[in-house]
Design an enzyme around this catalytic site. Sequence first.
Site, PDB file in Angstrom:
ATOM      1  CB  CYS A  41      -1.200   7.335   9.215  1.00 52.28           C
ATOM      2  SG  CYS A  41      -0.163   8.186   8.036  1.00 52.28           S
ATOM      3  CB  CYS A  44      -1.712   5.751   5.841  1.00 49.08           C
ATOM      4  SG  CYS A  44      -0.013   5.683   6.448  1.00 49.08           S
TER       5      CYS A  44
END
Length: 121
Positions: A41, A44
């Site tokens: 991600c 992230c």
Amino acid sequence: MSKQTEVCGIENFQKAIDTAQLDNLVVYFSATRKDDGSPWCGDCKEADPVVEAQLDALSSNLEFLLVRMDRPYWKESPVNILKDTHNVTCLPTLMRWGKPERLGEDDCKDAAKVRSFLSCQ
């Protein structure tokens, strides 16, 4: 020092929740790592170092649970209890378990917001 735990996947998350002190729990939902060590991600990838750098601000009476979610479960599972039951709608998400307070994608990248969130009791 507060208790800090890391788990991977929904099953391990559910086990961790069963043993945690829910009234004092901060949960950080992030992505599992790819072979190169980076999260799958993009948000992230930016937020993880910010959150990790602010953990020293975690109030000593709070537990911290880092939950790493894999891409197939998060993106493709027809049943996602995090989204459906716990209103975790994005990765990353930093939240007080059972309470409305939470930080989402962009807020998790802001060191001041993360530090303030973690230092509140």
